[in-house]
Design an enzyme around this catalytic site. Structure first.
Site, PDB file in Angstrom:
ATOM      1  N   ASP A 144       1.016  -1.177   0.129  1.00 33.08           N
ATOM      2  CA  ASP A 144      -0.021  -0.071   0.062  1.00 33.08           C
ATOM      3  C   ASP A 144       0.669   1.090   0.194  1.00 33.08           C
ATOM      4  OD1 ASP A 144      -2.339   1.824   0.934  1.00 33.08           O
ATOM      5  OD2 ASP A 144      -3.140   0.044   0.799  1.00 33.08           O
ATOM      6  N   HIS A 204      -3.854   6.238   3.855  1.00 38.72           N
ATOM      7  CA  HIS A 204      -4.634   5.039   3.184  1.00 38.72           C
ATOM      8  C   HIS A 204      -3.900   3.613   3.616  1.00 38.72           C
ATOM      9  CE1 HIS A 204      -5.550   2.191  -0.089  1.00 38.72           C
ATOM     10  NE2 HIS A 204      -6.817   3.008  -0.356  1.00 38.72           N
ATOM     11  N   SER A 528     -11.055  -0.468  -1.114  1.00 39.89           N
ATOM     12  CA  SER A 528      -9.817  -0.545  -0.421  1.00 39.89           C
ATOM     13  C   SER A 528     -10.011  -0.746   1.086  1.00 39.89           C
ATOM     14  CB  SER A 528      -9.168   0.813  -0.374  1.00 39.89           C
ATOM     15  OG  SER A 528      -8.615   1.121  -1.527  1.00 39.89           O
TER      16      SER A 528
END
EC number: 3.4.21.-
Length: 741
Positions: A144, A204, A528
């Protein structure tokens, strides 16, 4: 993928960040571009040194003795290959070399919980089974944007040293320290070693890692919203971080390096909340290639399905050896009320933490505040450089889209009310905003037209209960797969809307230049967020069954999923939206039967897709061949937990599915077949045999499903469920047949 400009969407806290990037990166070397040169499996001879070989190949092709600036990556641990800057003519010469399996451009990829685990039934307490010692030996690899290691979600208090099987390292770079929770970190985004850091500057990667395996942290919230205990699916598990994404996107060559390292490091499950902007064939898909090598050594790869729904055939994670995850809403939602000047209250969706203190502000419609240089249609959408600052300053601006919210704030607007394109999720913005449904938005416009001085205020968000959950999110990408028509994708659905989890204070929750807030926990939406939920469940299942293969774990999760629904009609409302259903962590640890697949099965499957031996080796990385006999393999006969087939919608058909199940339930058990068809179904479904009598553990038995009909049309897929039941276990497999005009 064609050269040119693509858009990369980062779903951070519901914010769509648009970044311009080039699919095969051009740089300062003229017409050179970064290509991935794939050489297949690593040679077994001890004297072979991959790096020297890669440099030698480059020297031969380029005619240059110094090629350090040409070599971008060297894959030397789990498979063989490298990434390099090449001209088109050099690429062609390389592709023509006998030992080179394939050469393809390094594409840009895109990044795509206090109540979610409780919603799925995986609650903390004596009712939830856990084997902490085994869980502590489980390692989840998160590919990621990095991680914020100082988060309480990643504290190593109470953790012992890393598992003995761990072979990785902490190469997190400057300002980064691993611990006994975050045991490994690597950065593939830095242009130089001096700038390397696995630290997360977008939030994220921190969010996804904590969903999968974050510690239990009490009183976690986003400015009071969603308050509770945030935790991952396997809080005692370890995390290894592979940073491949920065503010320019996620490079395919970096993705291949991450797989190469993660497999060699000894991770048990790989979670990737990243998708390609288009849908390439498997031999040009870095995730499909990397995941194939992971599968071959017993590592399951879990991947987000994509955020391009509800359009059909938008799912990007299509390989059967990749666990593809759709997103669902949970039983909790956030709303922000809009109170009009006449006292009427409209219910909007928003994660709004700003308080207007009940003050009514003047309302202005974007199209009524347009500059003379901008069309009314663009101003109605509040597009950048369309609004007149004098007309919006100190007012709440109505916008028909989200395009100009930052512009409105920049010009001095105190808030905004927006027509909501996705009514099933709430957004975080950097000033007071509420997103209204079409009907409520029309009511607001009608109110404005009925009074000379329309006013309103936007209230802080509240939590509400969503009784319709679980329901597939509108944005979640749908099937059928454009690559493989007879494999149902996505595979499974998990919570992906308004998920509260750890966040990086190195970034604002909206990434807006006006947002000065810094938070430890934030609310994001997207596939996600769904992906690490399933990665956590997969790791949870593996703690009970350490010897199970990736396909066995995937099958257990799919066949025990909750049946569910999707809004709409046609393809978008069927199994092509949610796959097998909604993940159920508790039942997944005891599925009764599993559908098992080996590397050889996947090779036969690819041969059945008319892959040549050369193309097959691009994915497998070995000397596998497609013989005439193997090439007759029907893709729909892959031993998958679901059954899908594309047929002619206007002609009669009679098709079969061959499957084999493995007994992992009770030593002696008898399973009876039951077919559940939906009302009005035109399908005739026969199962042979209808009874499976198991006499021992790990015993395998085969059966055939025959599906026939006169015709089904092209507008609506037709589906049913096959359930094998022994009175204790109900092993459910969706059957879906469809035609497309």
């Amino acid at each position: 993928m064609a050269k040119g400009t693509t858009f990369i969407f980062l779903f951070s806290s519901l914010l769509v960040l648009s970044l311009s990037s080039v699919s095969a990166d051009k740089d300062d070397h003229g017409d050179q571009q970064v290509y991935i040169v794939y050489l297949g499996s690593l040679p077994s001879r001890e004297e072979y040194t991959p790096m020297s070989d890669h440099m030698s190949i480059l020297q031969e092709i380029t005619g240059e003795s110094l090629i350090e600036n040409r070599l971008v990556r060297s894959y030397k641990k789990s498979f063989n290959g490298f990434a390099a800057r090449l001209t088109e003519s050099e690429r062609k010469r390389l592709a023509g070399m006998e030992r080179v399996v394939s050469v393809f451009p390094s594409r840009k990829l895109k990044l795509q919980t206090t109540s979610s685990w409780n919603f799925m039934g995986l609650k903390e307490g004596i009712k939830t089974k856990r084997t902490r010692s085994i869980e502590s030996d489980t390692i989840i690899g998160v590919i990621d944007s990095g991680i914020y290691p100082e988060s309480d979600s990643f504290s190593d208090q109470g953790f012992g040293p890393p598992p003995k099987k761990w072979k990785g390292t902490c190469a997190g770079g400057k300002n980064f320290t691993c611990n006994n929770k975050v045991i490994g970190a690597r950065d593939y985004t830095a242009k130089s070693k001096a700038n390397q850091t696995a630290r997360d500057y977008s939030g994220h990667g921190t969010h996804t890692a904590s969903i999968a395996a974050g510690n239990a942290v009490a009183n976690s919230n986003f400015y009071g919203l969603g308050n509770g205990t945030a935790r991952g699916g396997v809080p005692a598990a370890r995390i290894a971080v592979y940073k491949v994404c920065d503010n320019e996107g996620c490079d395919g060559e970096a993705m291949m390096s991450a797989f190469d390292d993660a497999i060699a490091d000894g991770v048990d499950v790989i979670s990737i909340s990243i998708v390609l902007d288009n849908i390439p064939p498997f031999e040009e898909d870095p995730i499909a290639i990397g995941a194939f090598h992971a599968m071959a050594v017993g590592v399951l790869t879990v991947n987000a399905a994509g955020n391009n729904g509800p359009k059909i055939s938008t799912v990007t994670s299509t390989a059967p050896w990749v666990f593809s995850v759709a997103a669902s809403v949970t039983n909790r939602a956030f709303m922000a009320k809009v109170v009009l000047g006449d006292g009427k209250i409209l219910i909007g969706r928003s994660v709004n933490t700003y308080d207007m203190n009940g003050t009514n502000y003047p309302l202005v419609y974007g199209k009524s505040a347009a500059l003379s240089t901008c069309s009314v249609d663009k101003a109605r959408l509040c597009e950048p450089k369309c609004l007149d600052g004098k007309l919006v300053k100190g007012k709440i601006v109505l916008c028909d889209s989200t395009k100009g919210l930052i512009e409105a704030q920049k010009l001095g607007a105190v808030g905004s009310i927006v027509k909501n394109p996705e009514p099933d999720r709430a957004f975080i913005r950097s000033f007071p905003v509420s997103f209204l449904s079409n009907d409520d938005y029309k009511s607001l416009v009608s109110y404005m037209n009925s009074t000379k001085n329309p006013k309103a205020t936007v209230l802080k968000s509240e939590e509400i209960s969503n009784q319709r959950a679980p329901l597939v999110a509108s944005f979640s990408s749908r099937g059928p797969s454009s690559i493989v028509s007879d494999i149902l994708k996505p595979d499974i659905t998990a919570p992906g809307v308004e998920i509260l989890a750890a966040y990086s204070p190195d970034s604002s929750p909206t990434e807006s230049e006006f947002d000065t807030r810094r938070v430890k926990y934030s609310v994001l939406s997207g596939t996600s967020m769904a992906c690490p939920h399933v990665a956590g469940v997969a790791a949870y299942v593996k703690t009970f069954h350490p010897q199970w293969s990736p396909s066995m774990i995937q099958s257990a999760i799919m066949t025990t999923a909750w049946p569910m629904n999707a809004s709409g009609s046609g393809f978008v409302s069927t199994e092509f939206a949610y796959g097998s259903g909604h993940v159920d962590p508790i039942d997944a640890i005891n599925p009764g039967l599993v559908y098992e697949l080996t590397k050889a099965d996947h090779i036969n499957f690819l041969c059945g897709l008319n892959y040549t031996s050369d193309h097959l080796r691009i994915i497998s990385g070995d000397n596998s061949t497609c013989t005439k006999e193997i090439s007759k393999t029907l893709p729909r006969n892959l031993n998958y937990p679901t059954m899908s087939a594309k047929v002619s919608g206007t002609k009669p058909f009679n098709i079969t599915f061959q499957r084999t199940v493995t007994n992992v339930g009770m030593q002696k058990s008898t399973y009876n077949a039951k077919v559940v068809k939906f009302p009005g179904s035109k399908l005739s479904i026969k199962v042979s045999p209808r009874v499976l009598s198991m006499k021992s553990m790990n015993e395998k038995q085969s059966f055939m499903v025959t599906v026939s009909s006169d015709s089904i049309g092209t507008k609506q897929p037709v589906s049913a469920n096959l359930i094998w039941s022994d009175g204790t276990h109900n092993v459910r497999s969706p059957i879906i047949v469809y035609a497309m005009s």
